[in-house]
Design an enzyme around this catalytic site. Structure first.
Site, short mmCIF file in Angstrom:
data_model
loop_
_atom_site.label_atom_id
_atom_site.label_comp_id
_atom_site.label_asym_id
_atom_site.label_seq_id
_atom_site.Cartn_x
_atom_site.Cartn_y
_atom_site.Cartn_z
NE ARG A 136 -2.24 -2.49 2.77
CZ ARG A 136 -2.47 -2.90 4.00
NH1 ARG A 136 -3.33 -2.26 4.75
NH2 ARG A 136 -1.84 -3.94 4.48
CD GLU A 190 0.48 -11.05 17.70
OE1 GLU A 190 -0.04 -10.56 16.68
OE2 GLU A 190 -0.17 -11.42 18.70
#
Ligand code: AMP
Length: 180
Positions: free
Chosen positions: A63, A100
């Protein structure tokens, strides 16, 4: 219409529990499909840098390519892509960063940025700042000087903007959302 009068927040779609439970995904496809929204977002990213010395705009896949390409065009500067590992065709420099669970790597062409070049980094959103941190390291290791990092969306509770500011990089964001 002046860019600062467009309600960018209302043009960003929030998708609960995507890609996994607990995440509120801030989807900019609705913003960039709107002609006023796209222009207002790009103008908002560009405005603080109109009179700043910049050699390149660097954008993070994927993006950051859409927004960064438009920002580079507006500033009359070139665009440098920072991509996921294995996508760039020439010699690259890579930087690992923590997710994560596990690690990922982003890359830049080794010759994309000349020594001393002044670079503006662009992405759609800053969350923990791990991706932007790695991109800043890549630009610095390439010999570039990072002027600032600009994002449409800040998730302040995740601390990314502070993390980047602690690396002596000015952070510019247009809207913020609570939560993850
Ligand atoms: P981070 O490295 O944690 O700052 O994450 C930033 C990157 O992950 C950006 O490229 C974002 O596009 C994406 N991202 C992280 N969290 C979200 C979210 N809640 N909604 C949309 N994109 C996200």
């Amino acid at each position: 219409m002046a860019a600062d009068r467009v309600d960018l927040r209302s043009l960003i779609r929030t998708i609960p529990d995507y890609p996994k439970p607990g995440i509120q995904f801030r989807d900019i496809t609705t913003l960039i499909a709107d002609p006023v929204g796209l222009r207002a977002a790009v103008d908002g990213l560009v405005l603080p840098f109109l009179t700043v010395e910049i050699d390149y705009v660097a954008g993070i896949e994927a993006r950051g390519f859409i927004l960064g390409g438009a920002v580079a065009h507006e500033l009359n500067r070139g665009f440098v892509p920072i991509r996921k590992k294995g996508k760039l065709p020439w010699r690259t420099i890579g930087q690992e960063y923590s997710l994560e669970y596990g690690v990922d790597t982003i890359e830049i062409h080794a010759d994309a940025i000349h020594d001393g070049a002044r670079v503006l980094l662009v992405d759609d959103l800053i969350a923990t700042g791990g991706t932007a941190d790695a991109a800043i390291e890549l630009i610095r290791r390439s010999g570039g000087e990072i002027v600032a990092a600009a994002f449409v969306i800040d998730l302040p509770e995740l601390g990314g903007a502070s993390r980047i500011a602690a690396k002596d990089v000015a952070v510019h964001t247009l809207v913020s959302f609570e939560g993850h």
